[in-house]
Design a protein around this motif. Structure first.
Motif, PDB file in Angstrom:
ATOM      1  N   THR A  65      -6.283 122.374 -16.666  1.00 41.65           N
ATOM      2  CA  THR A  65      -7.131 123.178 -15.982  1.00 41.65           C
ATOM      3  C   THR A  65      -8.713 122.780 -15.745  1.00 41.65           C
ATOM      4  OG1 THR A  65      -7.784 124.701 -17.653  1.00 41.65           O
ATOM      5  CG2 THR A  65      -6.035 125.323 -16.077  1.00 41.65           C
ATOM      6  N   SER A  66      -9.115 121.722 -16.517  1.00 42.42           N
ATOM      7  CA  SER A  66     -10.455 121.261 -16.375  1.00 42.42           C
ATOM      8  C   SER A  66     -10.563 120.218 -15.115  1.00 42.42           C
ATOM      9  CB  SER A  66     -10.799 120.282 -17.715  1.00 42.42           C
ATOM     10  OG  SER A  66      -9.947 118.985 -17.692  1.00 42.42           O
ATOM     11  N   GLN A 101      -7.886 113.798 -12.116  1.00 40.90           N
ATOM     12  CA  GLN A 101      -7.648 115.180 -11.519  1.00 40.90           C
ATOM     13  C   GLN A 101      -7.145 116.326 -12.226  1.00 40.90           C
ATOM     14  OE1 GLN A 101      -6.322 114.862  -7.506  1.00 40.90           O
ATOM     15  NE2 GLN A 101      -7.823 113.455  -6.890  1.00 40.90           N
ATOM     16  N   GLY A 102      -6.555 115.947 -13.484  1.00 39.86           N
ATOM     17  CA  GLY A 102      -6.101 116.701 -14.408  1.00 39.86           C
ATOM     18  C   GLY A 102      -4.558 116.729 -14.116  1.00 39.86           C
ATOM     19  N   GLU A 525     -13.355 124.854 -14.539  1.00 44.16           N
ATOM     20  CA  GLU A 525     -14.314 124.195 -15.412  1.00 44.16           C
ATOM     21  C   GLU A 525     -15.293 123.183 -14.422  1.00 44.16           C
ATOM     22  OE1 GLU A 525     -13.110 123.051 -19.398  1.00 44.16           O
ATOM     23  OE2 GLU A 525     -11.116 123.456 -18.614  1.00 44.16           O
ATOM     24  N   PRO A 526     -16.469 123.072 -14.967  1.00 45.25           N
ATOM     25  CA  PRO A 526     -17.413 122.215 -14.042  1.00 45.25           C
ATOM     26  C   PRO A 526     -16.822 120.662 -14.407  1.00 45.25           C
ATOM     27  CG  PRO A 526     -18.350 122.947 -16.180  1.00 45.25           C
ATOM     28  CD  PRO A 526     -17.239 123.502 -15.974  1.00 45.25           C
ATOM     29  N   SER A 690     -13.541 117.355 -27.486  1.00 50.14           N
ATOM     30  CA  SER A 690     -13.951 117.379 -26.146  1.00 50.14           C
ATOM     31  C   SER A 690     -15.084 118.215 -25.962  1.00 50.14           C
ATOM     32  CB  SER A 690     -12.886 118.429 -25.258  1.00 50.14           C
ATOM     33  OG  SER A 690     -12.787 119.465 -25.522  1.00 50.14           O
ATOM     34  N   GLN A 691     -15.746 118.363 -24.699  1.00 50.14           N
ATOM     35  CA  GLN A 691     -16.813 119.211 -24.386  1.00 50.14           C
ATOM     36  C   GLN A 691     -16.754 120.032 -23.526  1.00 50.14           C
ATOM     37  OE1 GLN A 691     -19.838 116.259 -22.644  1.00 50.14           O
ATOM     38  NE2 GLN A 691     -20.377 115.458 -24.967  1.00 50.14           N
ATOM     39  N   SER A 692     -15.531 120.710 -23.801  1.00 53.28           N
ATOM     40  CA  SER A 692     -15.050 121.801 -22.893  1.00 53.28           C
ATOM     41  C   SER A 692     -15.590 123.005 -23.724  1.00 53.28           C
ATOM     42  CB  SER A 692     -13.562 121.943 -22.777  1.00 53.28           C
ATOM     43  OG  SER A 692     -13.036 120.726 -22.007  1.00 53.28           O
TER      44      SER A 692
END
Length: 1100
Positions: A65-66, A101-102, A525-526, A690-692
């Protein structure tokens, strides 16, 4: 007479059940898809298991979903056969990564784009089968039985309505039907696609396959809508282009009684009309254009039509209900029988009266393309919005295909602040603001920007300041970058802005740093390039008792100086879910590397904001980062998601919990565990993977690094959500040896060296024995310690002389990390180096003692002289308070646990003298009520019920009425029937009972019906063959009822030795787990009163 009445009741019940089953059989599964909500970041997004002819285009599509690259380490994709409920294919995704694109594709070699993992043709079975996604270190392998251990997502599918897969449904997707991949949906091929249903719940739909692309989801409310709308318009701007008009309606539907009308935008006059007839495609599209167009059309323009027929504007295209005989060239446009309309222009303004007729309250779409090549005006909002040009966006022409629209996968929230005279006048002006902002951004980026790029507008008044927040979407990360840059330029200098008839001044200061709001896992998510402020490292627990090295480190991922205006740091207590410390960060900035430190004075380098020693609680607690320029966060407030940017929910001992904090701050995730066995010095929870934001799997336990780069291990290091070793099952015996066996659970292949098993007595809180552990976990991840076999234990459990009786008071078994210190006999209970512990008692009245420091005490309510186990039934969720249940011993095998599929609804009403007695200290009242209900059920059924069986128990109290709701789960249909019997007797009991001194009594008038089996089970769809078997079995059962009754009463007279005590009908009427199981329980409930009356008459 009583026997005859019982027989009549049974016959009537059978007839009624047959009628209900017939109704259930008639339901259409496709028209009623079940919601499937999940909160994990990686999802099963699309499945194509059945292709026309030979299965050479099968695929499974995963989506992160990122919307960006994401590692798939520790994920497994498992394919289950519904015939046998075993895995027929297991794919280890270690080392794999989603694309930018995930998306991640697994499938046949002919699938386009090329899958990352190729499967031989005809690999994915058609159904009834299942595909499940797991995460963790468990040994998933072909041939294994279906399991929910480590389950992230799953879909049970079939290609025929008659297919069944009950066990797969019960384990993987309880309370949901298997999804039908209906081959009649399309003449070519179809797939099962994940989509957002009503209320943003996940559902699946049958649609055209879209591997590696966004699913073309139609809102469930519009799946069978009859409206036909204008989908895409392409007016030629240069020679060689083909003009067309594309309509959208229900799939494969005959169109009739429709008229397409073209209107000149300046004069409002009709200059062309034609009847529309034909059939929509399987995707619901219908193409109208020149007969000689490059793309074949479904309906050509009339032969005598002028060319080009569509001008660049101003012009209007309208779709009416009726026939062409009602229209005349040169006649003014009207709104009678109008279905949909699009007014557009590129070189002039449309007539205001025409806009009011066709699209009231909306501006004409400005087709000012700055991009070279063919461009269409494409509808980007399906399917209920009509007569609104603002839902169209410029795109590449896609005749006969789904439109090319901006996606929420490439999105970023932005905020605009305006200084105005009267804020309240602007609250309803969202459309005007969107229009003006879209025009301004389009002029700055020349990228075809329109209002269709905006979603979810929110407006707020603050004095003379008007705050407008909206989600900016795009078609790609590159386009989003251009739009964000254009918006930044728009804010660079305060300017006067005109919004329709209102004037305002854009305030740069208000908008600064307010244009990014982080999203929770599973939501938008951005993009990867958007810098964010995140929680980077948390050190809540220090060695010793000083707690003077605590700190929280923030990091701005742009790694530059960052203004913290509007940011708040809130510390939550997991016991009451309230804020115990609030830090306002306004007025501070990060350093040049993006770091910011809040902590104790002894931390080196010194924190920017200094906290007193022992301020940050050890757990289970939480640290949350918020951003808001309108909301004030305060001490004592309840946990909230409003303005939430990032959060970490953590603990420092295995028994801690913080369920409510997890649910609000980091939903769907386990609590982080700051394992002090990681280092002999000090350790912290550090962001590494990660930076999520709000994703616990991003963290590792590392050495402390305040104001510096985190000391991360490799990216495949496990997340600190689970201790490296857990007590999985404890089997108790009533002989001289207190323990039958102890089963541990851990990573397959991991060593147990350095750990010690310690036995505590609750009489003095001291250890009376300890065993250094040796060996490694096997392939199943289980390790059995027992006195002897069979089966052969992994380690011998020695006999302990003078061991205290496990029947007296509390006892505990604990695992300690003994690498740092030896575990002496007579050691008092301590949390230092504790890995996991299980406290239990055979005495329900045992009060709190020394052992309660290790965790909650599990009551063992078993009076039979046989071995019994406490089995872990919460897998790896060590945040749960009660994770063990009473069960039969299963050494080296999967634990026997209660299932939601055997749930009994607990709805009932209780009378209380005073509601005020139930409002304060509701957590304690909730726990006490659970214990009373659990004790009552167990005393009634003697079937090993504990608090773990109770789920979602809630109560509200108004006007002396305590309304109770929740469920009791069961391990089997037999146990479910026993709970149902208790529910009926308890609800009808006239006797009051006490909860912590508060008297309650059931209210018969407000109690739910006797049939308290969870309604979620009633949605199951029974097929024809089951109904036939059920009816046949019912007839046979009815015919033998008299014989059963005669045998029953004779058995009573002969002291009933062939019957189990308390269950007169069960040995005769058997069938647990079969179609007659429910009737067996019903017969039991009919016969039980007669047994009591017989015994009573004999007694007197």
């Amino acid at each position: 007479m009583a026997s005859a009445m019982g027989a009549r009741h049974l016959v009537a019940t059978v007839v009624l059940m047959c009628i209900l089953l017939h109704e259930a059989f008639a339901q259409n599964l496709i028209k009623n898809p079940k919601n499937q909500k999940t909160e994990h970041s990686l999802l099963i997004n699309e499945i194509n298991a059945d292709n026309p002819g030979e299965d050479t285009s099968e695929f499974v599509e995963l989506y992160h979903t990122s919307g960006r690259e994401a590692p798939l380490d520790d994920y497994y994709l498992v394919f289950y056969n519904g015939n046998g409920n075993q895995a027929y294919k297991v794919l280890n995704l270690q080392g794999k990564v989603t694309n930018n694109q995930g998306f991640f594709l697994v499938g046949s070699s002919t699938v386009k784009p090329q899958p990352s993992m190729i499967l031989p043709k005809n690999t994915i079975q058609n159904g009834p089968d299942a595909i499940a996604l797991y995460y963790g270190k468990r040994n998933y392998q072909e041939g294994m039985r279906v399991t929910s251990d480590g389950l992230v997502d799953a879909l049970v599918h079939k290609s025929r309505k008659s297919d069944r897969a009950d066990m797969l449904l019960n384990v993987l997707t309880p309370n949901r039907d298997a999804f039908l991949e209906d081959p009649s949906f399309r003449t070519t091929d179809e797939s099962i696609e994940r989509c957002h249903g009503e209320g943003s719940e996940w559902i699946f739909q049958v649609a055209m396959p879209t591997p590696g692309k966004d699913n073309h989801c139609i809102p469930s409310s519009q799946l069978n809508a009859s409206a036909v709308l204008i989908s895409e318009v392409h007016a030629v701007t240069s020679p060689g282009e083909s003009e067309f008009i594309e309509l959208q309606g229900p799939p494969s539907t005959v169109l009739s009684d429709l008229v397409l009308v073209l209107i000149e935008g300046r004069t409002k006059r009709v200059y062309f009309f034609m009847d529309v007839y034909g059939k929509t495609s399987p995707e619901g599209l219908f193409l109208i254009g020149p007969a000689q167009a490059r793309t074949p059309v479904d309906l050509p323009f009339p032969p005598n039509s002028s060319s080009p027929l569509l001008s660049t504007g101003p012009q209007a295209i309208a779709l009416y209900v009726g026939n062409s005989s009602s229209y005349t060239l040169g006649k003014a446009a009207c709104a009678t029988n109008l279905l949909d309309a699009l007014v557009y222009t590129s070189n002039g303004s449309a007539d205001p009266e025409l806009l009011e007729i066709l699209t009231p309250g909306r501006h004409a779409y400005e087709n000012n393309s700055h991009q070279p090549g063919n461009m269409s005006m494409s509808r980007c909002s399906c399917c209920s919005v009509t007569r609104d040009p603002s839902i169209y966006a410029l795109s590449s022409p896609t005749p006969g295909q789904f439109n090319d629209c901006p996606s929420s996968r490439f999105s970023q929230p932005i905020s605009l602040c305006l200084h105005i005279a009267d804020c309240q006048l602007w609250l309803l002006g969202s459309y005007e603001i969107q229009t003006a902002l879209a025009q301004a951004l389009d002029k700055l980026c020349n990228c075809g920007m329109s209002v269709a790029y905006f979603k979810d507008p929110v407006t707020t008044c603050r004095g003379t300041e008007f705050v407008f927040t909206i989600l900016l979407t795009a078609k790609s990360s590159e386009q989003l970058s251009s739009l964000v840059q254009a918006f930044t330029s728009f804010l660079e200098s305060p300017r006067a802005a005109n919004f329709s008839s209102w004037n305002a001044t854009v305030e740069k200061a208000c908008s600064k740093d307010a244009n990014v709001t982080a999203s929770p896992p599973g939501a938008r998510e951005p993009p990867s390039h958007a810098a964010e402020l995140l929680i980077n490292e948390v050190n809540p627990d220090n060695p010793g008792g000083q707690e003077d090295m605590e700190y929280i480190e923030l990091l701005y991922t742009g790694q530059t100086r960052f203004d913290l205006r509007g940011y708040w740091l809130v510390l939550y207590n997991g016991k009451n879910n309230q804020a115990y410390r609030v830090v306002n960060l306004t007025g501070y900035c990060t350093n040049e590397q993006g770091y910011f430190l809040v902590g104790s004075a002894w931390v080196t380098p010194s924190p920017v904001i200094v906290l007193p020693p022992n301020t940050i609680q050890n757990g289970g607690d939480a640290v949350a980062l918020y951003h808001s320029t309108t909301f004030t966060y305060s001490m004592g407030m309840a946990v909230t998601e409003a303005g939430l940017v990032d959060a970490v929910v953590y603990k420092s001992r295995a028994s801690d919990r913080a369920d409510k904090l997890l649910k609000v701050l980091t939903p769907g995730q386990n609590i982080l565990y700051e394992d002090d066995s990681h280092s002999s010095q000090d350790e912290s929870l550090s962001r590494c993977n990660s930076q999520s934001p709000r994703v616990h799997s991003s963290f590792q336990v590392t050495t402390i690094t305040p104001f510096g780069e985190n000391a991360c291990a490799n990216s495949s290091a496990p997340s600190p959500t689970v201790p490296s070793l857990l007590i999985n099952e404890l089997s108790l015996a009533n002989s001289t040896a207190p323990y039958q066996f102890i089963e541990l659970k851990g990573k397959p292949g991991a060593t147990l060296g350095g750990y010690t098993l310690v036995f505590f007595s609750g009489q003095d809180g001291k250890a009376y024995a300890s065993i250094p552990l040796q060996g490694t976990f096997g392939a199943t991840g289980l390790f059995v310690i027992a006195p002897s076999g069979p089966p052969r234990p992994d380690q011998q459990l020695p006999f302990v002389k003078n061991a205290p009786s496990v029947r007296r008071g509390s006892s505990a078994v604990a695992v300690y990390n003994s690498r740092q210190a030896r575990i002496p006999v007579d050691m008092m209970v301590t949390l230092e180096n504790l890995v996991d512990a299980l406290v239990y008692t055979w005495e329900s009245s045992t009060g709190r003692g020394q052992l309660n420091h290790l965790g909650p005490s599990h009551f063992v309510p078993c009076a039979e002289e046989r071995p019994v186990s406490l089995s872990r039934c919460s897998c790896c969720d060590v945040s749960a308070a009660l994770v063990y249940v009473i069960s039969d011993p299963t050494p080296g095998l999967e634990n026997s646990c209660p299932l939601k599929s055997f749930a009994v609804d607990l709805d009932m009403c209780l009378l209380t003298p005073n509601c005020s007695m139930w409002t304060p200290n509701s957590e304690r009242a909730h726990d006490s009520l659970e214990k009373v209900l659990t004790k009552s059920i167990e005393e009634n059924c003697a079937c090993g019920i504990s608090q773990f069986y109770l789920h979602e128990l809630n109560f509200t109290c108004t006007d002396s009425m305590l309304q109770l709701s929740g469920q009791v789960w069961a391990k089997s249909p037999e146990q479910q029937h026993l709970i149902l019997n208790w529910h009926r007797d308890f609800a009808a009991s006239p006797h009051p009972f006490s909860v912590d001194g508060r008297v309650l009594k059931t209210n018969k008038e407000c109690v739910a019906p006797d049939n308290a089996v969870s309604a979620s089970q009633n949605g199951s769809s029974f097929q024809a063959w089951e109904i036939a078997l059920f009816v046949l079995g019912s007839i046979l059962l009815t015919l033998t009822l008299v014989a059963v009754a005669v045998s029953y009463f004779k058995s009573i007279q002969q002291k009933g030795k062939i019957h189990k005590p308390g269950y007169p009908g069960r040995p005769i009427i058997s069938g647990i787990g079969t179609l007659t199981s429910g009737l067996s329980g019903y017969v039991d409930s009919l016969l039980r009163p007669y047994q009591h009356s017989q015994l009573s008459s004999r007694h007197h």
